[in-house]
Structure formats: C-alpha cells, structure tokens
Design a protein around this motif. Structure first.
Motif, PDB file in Angstrom:
ATOM      1  N   ARG A 191       0.839  -1.201   0.000  1.00 37.51           N
ATOM      2  CA  ARG A 191       0.000   0.000   0.000  1.00 37.51           C
ATOM      3  C   ARG A 191       0.879   1.258   0.000  1.00 37.51           C
ATOM      4  O   ARG A 191       1.808   1.377   0.801  1.00 37.51           O
ATOM      5  N   PHE A 192       0.534   2.177  -0.904  1.00 38.69           N
ATOM      6  CA  PHE A 192       1.211   3.453  -1.020  1.00 38.69           C
ATOM      7  C   PHE A 192       0.257   4.572  -0.607  1.00 38.69           C
ATOM      8  O   PHE A 192      -0.882   4.634  -1.103  1.00 38.69           O
ATOM      9  N   GLY A 193       0.733   5.469   0.248  1.00 38.63           N
ATOM     10  CA  GLY A 193      -0.092   6.623   0.614  1.00 38.63           C
ATOM     11  C   GLY A 193      -0.280   7.563  -0.554  1.00 38.63           C
ATOM     12  O   GLY A 193      -1.402   7.989  -0.854  1.00 38.63           O
ATOM     13  N   ALA A 194       0.802   7.920  -1.235  1.00 37.45           N
ATOM     14  CA  ALA A 194       0.732   8.749  -2.440  1.00 37.45           C
ATOM     15  C   ALA A 194       2.110   8.814  -3.072  1.00 37.45           C
ATOM     16  O   ALA A 194       3.132   8.867  -2.375  1.00 37.45           O
ATOM     17  N   VAL A 195       2.130   8.810  -4.396  1.00 27.72           N
ATOM     18  CA  VAL A 195       3.368   8.910  -5.181  1.00 27.72           C
ATOM     19  C   VAL A 195       3.110   9.899  -6.307  1.00 27.72           C
ATOM     20  O   VAL A 195       2.114   9.776  -7.033  1.00 27.72           O
ATOM     21  N   PHE A 196       3.987  10.872  -6.441  1.00 25.11           N
ATOM     22  CA  PHE A 196       3.783  11.828  -7.530  1.00 25.11           C
ATOM     23  C   PHE A 196       4.731  11.500  -8.685  1.00 25.11           C
ATOM     24  O   PHE A 196       5.937  11.507  -8.523  1.00 25.11           O
ATOM     25  N   HIS A 197       4.200  11.210  -9.889  1.00 23.13           N
ATOM     26  CA  HIS A 197       2.798  11.232 -10.288  1.00 23.13           C
ATOM     27  C   HIS A 197       2.385   9.834 -10.808  1.00 23.13           C
ATOM     28  O   HIS A 197       1.289   9.369 -10.590  1.00 23.13           O
ATOM     29  N   PHE A 198       3.304   9.180 -11.522  1.00 19.54           N
ATOM     30  CA  PHE A 198       3.016   7.856 -12.093  1.00 19.54           C
ATOM     31  C   PHE A 198       3.976   6.847 -11.479  1.00 19.54           C
ATOM     32  O   PHE A 198       5.184   7.084 -11.400  1.00 19.54           O
ATOM     33  N   ALA A 199       3.423   5.725 -11.002  1.00 18.73           N
ATOM     34  CA  ALA A 199       4.245   4.694 -10.364  1.00 18.73           C
ATOM     35  C   ALA A 199       4.063   3.364 -11.086  1.00 18.73           C
ATOM     36  O   ALA A 199       2.937   2.949 -11.365  1.00 18.73           O
ATOM     37  N   ARG A 200       5.182   2.711 -11.371  1.00 16.48           N
ATOM     38  CA  ARG A 200       5.193   1.337 -11.900  1.00 16.48           C
ATOM     39  C   ARG A 200       5.997   0.497 -10.916  1.00 16.48           C
ATOM     40  O   ARG A 200       7.119   0.868 -10.559  1.00 16.48           O
TER      41      ARG A 200
END
Length: 922
Positions: free
Chosen positions: A54-63
C-alpha cells in the motif's frame, strides 16, 4: 532490474516518505524519473493471508515490481493505491522496485501526461514535488477484507450510516458488527448485519443517543469500529473516526450545528520548511493548528492540494474547519478533465469521513480552464458541481473560487479574491468591500449561463499583505539560510528573491534608518498587522459579508504574507491578532487619522457580533488615559452601529501618537472585545508656523495655496529664497545652476535631468501598473525621522496617518550614494527590492534641488496636519541644505543619525508605537 524500469544514471540513498526535492540540493527544481529500490526480508511463516503493498501517495506515475515481476501501475500524485503482491513474495530476501515518473511539461518526454495536463496544485509556484511522499507499507489481509468506509452521521437524529466497500466480493456468508464509541470510549450504538456470499458492499446503520456534536469549540470525536466475522471467527477489522456536525447556509450566512458562524479563515499552502509536502509529524500539525486557534482562526482553506491524511486528522482533533480543494492543472483537455474528475471522487472517498472538512472547491481562479471565454468549460464545471453536490450532500461546494476576470457559474458560496496595499490602496479596498456586499455583477458569469439564488454567503476568500520573517530565525544549525531563499527569482521581476536581503538592507543604507534588519522586519510585521486589521474591520462593518480567508496561514518559501513564518514562528502581533479576528469585534470607522490638537475627531463605532446576544454591556473608550463609557447591546449575528464618538484631544507641545482604546464589557465586567486606533496629534501652534522665507511659485494656483499656508511670496524668481514648483523647465534649472534652491513637488511623470546625471536616468514614475503599487507583494515606505522630519510621529515606516499624502509617484534611478544621506523618504518592495525615493535631494551647479512625490495638496490648505507639517519640513530641509557648504550639504540635515550608526543595531534607536493594546491608562 526490469528492462523497462530504465537503468539509473546515478544511485543515491533516499528516505521514504519524502519527495526528492527535499533531500537533494541539486534536484530542488528537477522533475523527471526516479527509480526506488528496496530489499527486505520475510520470515518463514509470515505469509498466511493475502499480502498487499500500500502506497499513501506517489507523484505522479508509479510502476511497481516485486522480485523482478511487474505487479501494477498507478497514475495520480495525491491519493492512495495498493497492489495484491501475494504471488510475488517468498520467504527470505525480497526486492521492490518503483519507477516514478514526475512529468515535466515537455510532451516529447511525457506524451501521455505532460505536466500541464495533470493535477499539480502549487508546484507551478513553489517548484516540483516528485517521488514517494507518503508512507508505504506491506500488510496481510484476507482477500475480501474491509476496504473503503463512507460514513454519514446525522447530528439531528444520531443516525450513523456506514457503506463499507469490500476489496473483493465476499467468499462466503459473513456478518459485520459495527460499534460506535463516544469520545469517552463508551459504546453509544451498535449494528449487526449479515452479508451473503458475493456481496461487494455492506450497509450498516445505528443510532446514537444524546449526540455530542463536533465543532471548533468542542471537537467531539466518535470512533466507529467494524468487525467482520465468518463462521464465528473474526476475519477482519477496521475503524474510522467521525464527528456529528452540520454545516449549511441560510439566507447568506453560515450555520454550524444550527448556530450562526462567521467564517474566519486563512489560506494554507500546507508546505513545510524541510520536508516540503510531507508533514514532519502529527505533533507538528497539531501545534500549528493550535497556533491557528490562538490567532482567532476557525477555518483553514487547504489550497489546491490533497494533503497527507494526517492533516485532516489533526484538524478533527484540534477543532478547525477545513475548506478543501481539488489540485489544479494547467490546460483543459479531455484527458486533463477526466483526471480531475477521477481525483475529485478519490478525494471525497478518502477524506469524506472527516468532520473538519466542510467545503470542496473544484477550480481556483480559473486555473486550468478558461471560463471567461469557453462555454464548454463553463458547462463542464456546472455539471461537475451538480455531480459533487449529489455525491457528497453533506458539504458546500464552490465551483470556481474567482479573481478578476473570472467568476462563478453555480456555487454554494459567492466568494471572491482581492488584494490591496494598505494604506496606499485603502480606497480600492473600500470599493471592493462595498461591491462584494452589494452582490455586484462581477460575482457570476455575464454570459447568461450562471445559476444563483442570491442567497449564497458572501466571502472574501483571498486577501492579505506581506510582512517579512526574521532571517535569523530561519537559519539552520550550520548558520546557513534556508535553501528556498534561492527561489522566487522568476516571479514579479525578482522581488520575491529572498537571498541577499541582509546585503541589500546594508547596501541601501536602511541600517541608517531602522538600525538593524530585525527592527525593519518587526516594523514590516506591524505594518502587516495594521493592514489586515483595517481590511477585516471594513468587512465586519458589512452584515451582508459572511466571512473571509486571509492569505495566508504561513509563509511559503519566497511568499512572505503568512501569519506564521515557514518554521511556524509567530509574527510580532501573534498575541493581539485575535482581538480583531474574533467572533465579536469592535469596529472603528474613520476618515483620517491625523489631527490638530484643537480638533474634535468623529469616530464611528460598530459592534460586529457573533453567536451570543449582548445585553447590558458597556463600551468604554479612552483617549490618552481619559475614559468615557456608554451602554451597549448587540443582537446575535448582527452588526450594530453605535452613536459616533466625538473625541476631545489633549493639547500637545510636540506632535505625537495617541491611542484611542475601546473595551466592550459584559454586565459582569467580563471583557468581550477590545480594539484600538492610533492617531497622530499635532500642536495647533504649528498650524500657521510656516518657515519665514520668501518663496516663489510659477503658477497662480500654487501661489494662492502657499499664501493660504502662511508662506511669504516673492514677486519674481530672482527674489526668492526658495522656488516651489510641481514641474521644471530651463528657466528654473538655470536659476538652480546659478545658486538657487528648488523644492520640486512632482505631480506627474517626468525626467529629473539635468538635476541628476544623465547616466543615472532618475525619473518620476507612476506606481500604477507597476510592482511599486504593492497590492500583491507589499511595499514598505519609510520617512527618515531626523532633522526637520524628527517631529513627525511614528515611524520609520509610513503608516495610515499619512493616508492623505501617500505618493502615487516614485522617484526611480537613485543610487546607493543617494540613499546614504540624500534620500529622506523611500519605498522598497518585498524582500528589499527595487528601492525608489519619495523625497531626495541633490546638488546642481551652485544650487540644490529637493524632489518629493508626497501628495501635499489633496485637501484644503492646513486641513491635513500631516500634509502641512511635511511641506514645512521639506521647505526647512531645502533651506537648511542651502546654507551648508560642500560635503556638509551632501549630508543634508546634519548627516545620518549618530545614535543609529553607533548603536550596534539596537531596537532602542527606533521609535515604534507600542503593541496595540486596547486601553492605555496613566
């Protein structure tokens, strides 16, 4: 490393969570691609249920890859996401790789999502935010675990309705228990729901008796505990914190839990000195919110971003209303609009259970759309407003929070943004407030497609003025200035650039005026206070206006208009600000603040009252220690205009500042509200004390003016000791070259050649349309209190007692040498940039010229003491310089203040007004 993850050009160690701009100086302003790699060990037997990353938030695109296997992608920089990684893990050492794309605005690099087409918020102002900026965790849950909880709580009935989404359809019949715990931890309500196999959502309802409502005054929080059972065993648990509150509008006013509420907000950029967008800790958030409460704020407008969820948790606990907003993008395309719509739903889903959030904004200031010119954009916004009202009916919605020339289409709050310098643009501020209170037609679309009830609460949702932080309070342990002092150079012709302020302060000889940079900063902060005080008071006089939002809660990098600095250090006015930012406020109304001591000023007074009706109260006012009292009452949520006060001023031998104090006390003598007003009082004996000299003026109008002010007039230019003019020509220049003296009171733009060298290009220029106007980035104007100007009250900064004389023109091109002694009054912008003179003297040929842009002839002769005394002081200064030989004349009125030059920067050398306490008793 997977092939499509791109081989990194360089390997560094980074802390997660945290954007890379906060951790690497060479990447402060760099977006692009970053690849995160982390190895971790799983003990044998750890894997029992499904594993979720689980990720809280990543800016902007995550692979994301686990052990070289691609497990999923996610687009969007502000919201959480997760992947089921059960099949990709094994006992022992594992590896996770995350490729993060933080787009630039080059579509050749990021064709599918260039920066302008994604929601990015204030990154276009303060720099990019890139990487994994919220926490990451690996957890085990059953496949069909409790995932999303949207909970509605009705404070009138106590009904709690929970819609629980499941991560996957139930694998078998199950039962859900919901328990609701009071703030004291006692069970207040329960519900039991049976769910059949295949269900993807469970609805549970329970009623709470004797509801304790949530409000800023009493932030009561309940805990909802959810337990999922199957075959009698607990298979999953979850919980949410909720509050019972109702926020609505009625006839142009806000109501919280059926009580009227005046909105006292501040814009919050939610930026942090070291971590930029990741809050340092929950303790830090709660501390800053407590400071907001100390300042009298009841609301923060979290500006165009979806913050770390802890932000809302802290607001719930401390008791602050939050006006939340969708991050803006740059362009409106089908792709960008779809991203905004998805994100808006995601924000409501993630944050909708927080009682602190009372309003959503979709667009800010027309950013990322073109409402002014594009009907399709307006139609899209109106449709999105309607969807959001349907999806979350418990909150207010603002379609576009506008600034000219944009407007509303359909909204629950008729808000608007406006910035004005004070006291320079006081009349502009007054006109704006009157226009807002009158529901001027600039509030809504003029294209015939707006929907308005005419009962939306009126709010000024952005206004404010700069102070400056103390650089000494911002330096690190190593003595270095903050990294963001080196930003802002690309804004406003460079006036936002903080780096070098200490050098500019000394180079422009402001140490000769203020003594120390710290004294200048404190004076700037008091100017900020008085500006906000006036602006708030003007709004509180109008009962039609339901609230305001100050720009802003904290400084943000180079933007220095905060009530706190970037490190959350308070301004000098922190302890008194709540007196004018309160539920009940005493509002003085004045036309001018400078008087002769034989005048009787008339001051209007209103009581802007909040929730509690006031009966049997007394209003006391004091002038120089002499107190008067009258009875007073005010209804709930009203503005009560009292009888104007006619003040008797004390006789004074020298001009000085006098405070008028106000106190509103209840029948039991409890202090309800206090305020004050500072007057400049001048001795009547100086009204007709013009310098005894022969003056000549080229125009009959000016000659009559000077005669009325007591000056003796020469019949011819050659007979005059001093020429006073509003323009110059060759005849006047020749007179000065031959040994004459000129006081040039410039009233229009002009070159000051030949009096100044041609290469300096010294000119009189208009402030209008230039940054010198100071409406957004504030200006700081000063008068050097020495020589003939030593008797002018206040200072060194020019305050509202100069209201009638503040220049609309400035004198540009003066150099460092001019500022050492020849400049008597001047103005700087922001972080001490673009200095210009307001009064400057110069030798020319055998004579001298003193040029000033103060507006000394706005009122009738002798009507304004400040104008009268400034004219006399300018005449005296010009004549005194005339009698001084050579270098002594260059030092003007006796040279720089020796005490200031030798006083080691002590604040004692600066004459500040005391803090604005309500009463002065002697």
């Amino acid at each position: 490393m997977p092939q499509d993850s791109i081989t990194p050009a360089e390997v560094r160690e980074i802390s997660v969570p945290g954007v890379w701009q906060a951790q690497f100086p060479d990447l402060r302003m760099r977006a692009g691609i970053g690849i995160y790699q982390r190895r971790f060990t799983l003990d044998a037997g750890w894997r029992r249920d499904q594993a979720f990353l689980r990720f809280g938030a990543v800016f902007h695109f995550a692979r994301v890859w686990i052990n070289g296997q691609h497990v999923g992608d996610h687009e969007g920089g502000f919201l959480p996401f997760s992947f089921d990684v059960t099949a990709h893990l094994h006992d022992g050492e594992n590896e996770i790789v995350v490729r993060v794309e933080s787009p630039t605005d080059d579509p050749n690099e990021f064709a599918d999502a260039p920066f302008a087409e994604i929601p990015f918020g204030k990154q276009s102002w303060y720099g990019p935010l890139s990487g994994i900026w919220q926490p990451v965790r690996l957890e085990q849950r059953i496949a069909d675990h409790l995932a999303e909880q949207r909970i509605q709580s009705d404070p009138d009935t106590g009904l709690v309705t929970a819609r629980i989404g499941l991560a996957a359809p139930l694998a078998a019949a199950s039962s859900l228990e919901m328990r609701i715990l009071t703030p004291a931890g006692e069970v207040a309500g329960t519900a039991h729901v049976d769910a059949a196999a295949g269900a993807s959502e469970i609805l549970a309802q329970a009623v709470v008796r004797d509801v304790l409502k949530w409000s800023p005054a009493q932030p009561n929080l309940y805990r909802v505990q959810l337990t999922l059972r199957r075959d009698g065993e607990v298979i999953d648990e979850a919980g949410e914190t909720i509050g019972f509150r109702k926020f609505e509008t009625r006839d142009g006013q806000f109501y919280l839990n059926d009580e009227p509420l005046y909105l006292r907000g501040a814009l919050d950029q939610d930026y942090y000195a070291d971590t930029i967008c990741t809050p340092p800790s929950m303790e830090f958030l709660e501390d800053q919110f407590r400071k907001a409460r100390e300042l009298g704020l009841n609301c923060l407008r979290c500006h165009i971003k979806a913050p770390d969820p802890r932000y809302y948790e802290a607001a719930d606990r401390v008791g602050l209303l939050i006006w939340a907003e969708l991050p803006n993008g740059g362009f409106s395309t089908e792709r960008s609009r779809a991203r905004k719509e998805r994100m808006l739903k995601g924000i409501v889903d993630r944050d909708g259970n927080h009682p602190s959030i009372v309003c959503w904004t979709i667009i800010n200031e027309n950013w990322g759309v073109d409402l002014v010119h594009d009907a399709e954009h307006r139609a899209w916004l109106r449709k999105l407003y309607a969807w959001l009202k349907s999806y979350d009916p418990s909150r207010l919605v603002v379609d576009n929070s506008p600034v000219a020339p944009s407007f509303h289409i359909q909204t629950d709050i008729a808000d608007y943004h406006f910035y004005a310098a004070y006291p320079d643009s006081r009349a502009d501020w007054d006109r704006f407030v009157d226009g807002l209170a009158a529901r001027s037609d600039w509030l809504f679309s003029p294209e015939g497609d707006a929907v308005s009830t005419g009962r939306e609460p009126l709010v000024c949702s952005e206004f404010g003025n700069w102070g400056l932080p103390d650089p000494a309070q911002l330096t690190g342990a190593d003595g270095r200035e903050p990294w963001w002092f080196e930003t802002g150079h690309d804004w406003g012709e460079g006036v936002m650039y903080a780096h070098g302020i200490e050098n500019r302060f000394r180079d422009w000889s402001l140490d000769r005026v203020f003594g120390s940079l710290r004294a200048f900063v404190q004076a700037a902060q008091w100017q900020q206070y008085h500006s906000l005080k006036y602006e708030i008071e003007r709004m509180r006089r109008r009962p039609e206006i339901a609230g305001y939002v100050i720009t802003e809660f904290t400084d943000c990098h180079w933007e220095s208009n905060g009530l706190l600095d970037m490190l959350r250090n308070p301004r000098v006015f922190h302890d008194v600000f709540a007196r004018i930012n309160a539920d009940t406020v005493i509002v003085p109304d004045w036309q001018r603040l400078s008087y002769w001591d034989d005048e009787q000023p008339t001051i209007g007074v209103s009581i802007a009252n909040g929730v509690e009706a006031i009966e049997g109260a007394t209003l006391a006012w004091s002038v120089d220690g002499q107190e008067s009292v009258s009875a007073c009452r005010a209804g709930r949520g009203t503005v009560t205009e009292l009888e104007p006060l006619v003040l008797t001023l004390p006789p004074v031998e020298t001009a000085r500042s006098i405070r008028v104090g106000f106190e509103l006390r209840a029948a039991d003598q409890r202090l309800i509200a206090s305020n004050s007003l500072d007057l400049a009082v001048h001795p009547r004996s100086l009204r007709h004390a013009a310098p005894d000299t022969m003056v000549w003026a080229p125009s009959e109008e000016l000659r009559q003016r000077l005669r009325a002010q007591g000056y003796r007039l020469a019949n011819a230019l050659a007979e005059a000791d001093l020429v006073i003019a509003t323009a110059h020509d060759e005849a006047i220049a020749a007179h000065v070259r031959a040994g004459g003296t000129l006081l040039l009171l410039a009233d229009h733009e002009m070159s000051l050649n030949p009096f100044f060298p041609h290469w300096q290009n010294v000119r009189v220029q208009s402030r209008g349309g230039a940054l010198w106007r100071g409406d957004w980035v504030s200006t700081f104007a000063w008068l050097r209190r020495r020589g003939a100007f030593a008797h002018v009250p206040g200072g060194p900064l020019i305050d509202a007692t100069f209201d009638r004389v503040i220049p609309e023109l400035v004198i540009s091109g003066c150099n460092l040498l001019d500022f050492q002694a020849r400049v008597h009054a001047a103005l700087v912008i922001g972080w001490i940039h673009k200095p210009v003179a307001l009064a400057v003297e110069r030798g020319y040929g055998k004579g001298r010229v003193l040029v000033s842009s103060f507006r000394l002839f706005l009122d009738d002769p002798l009507a304004d003491p400040t104008a009268t005394m400034l004219l006399d002081a300018l005449v005296t200064t010009a004549l005194r310089a005339q009698t001084l030989p050579g270098a002594a004349a260059e030092q003007l009125s006796g040279g720089p203040d020796r005490e200031m030059l030798l006083g080691s920067g002590s604040n004692d050398t600066i004459r500040h007004m005391p803090p604005p306490f309500a009463m002065t008793r002697r």
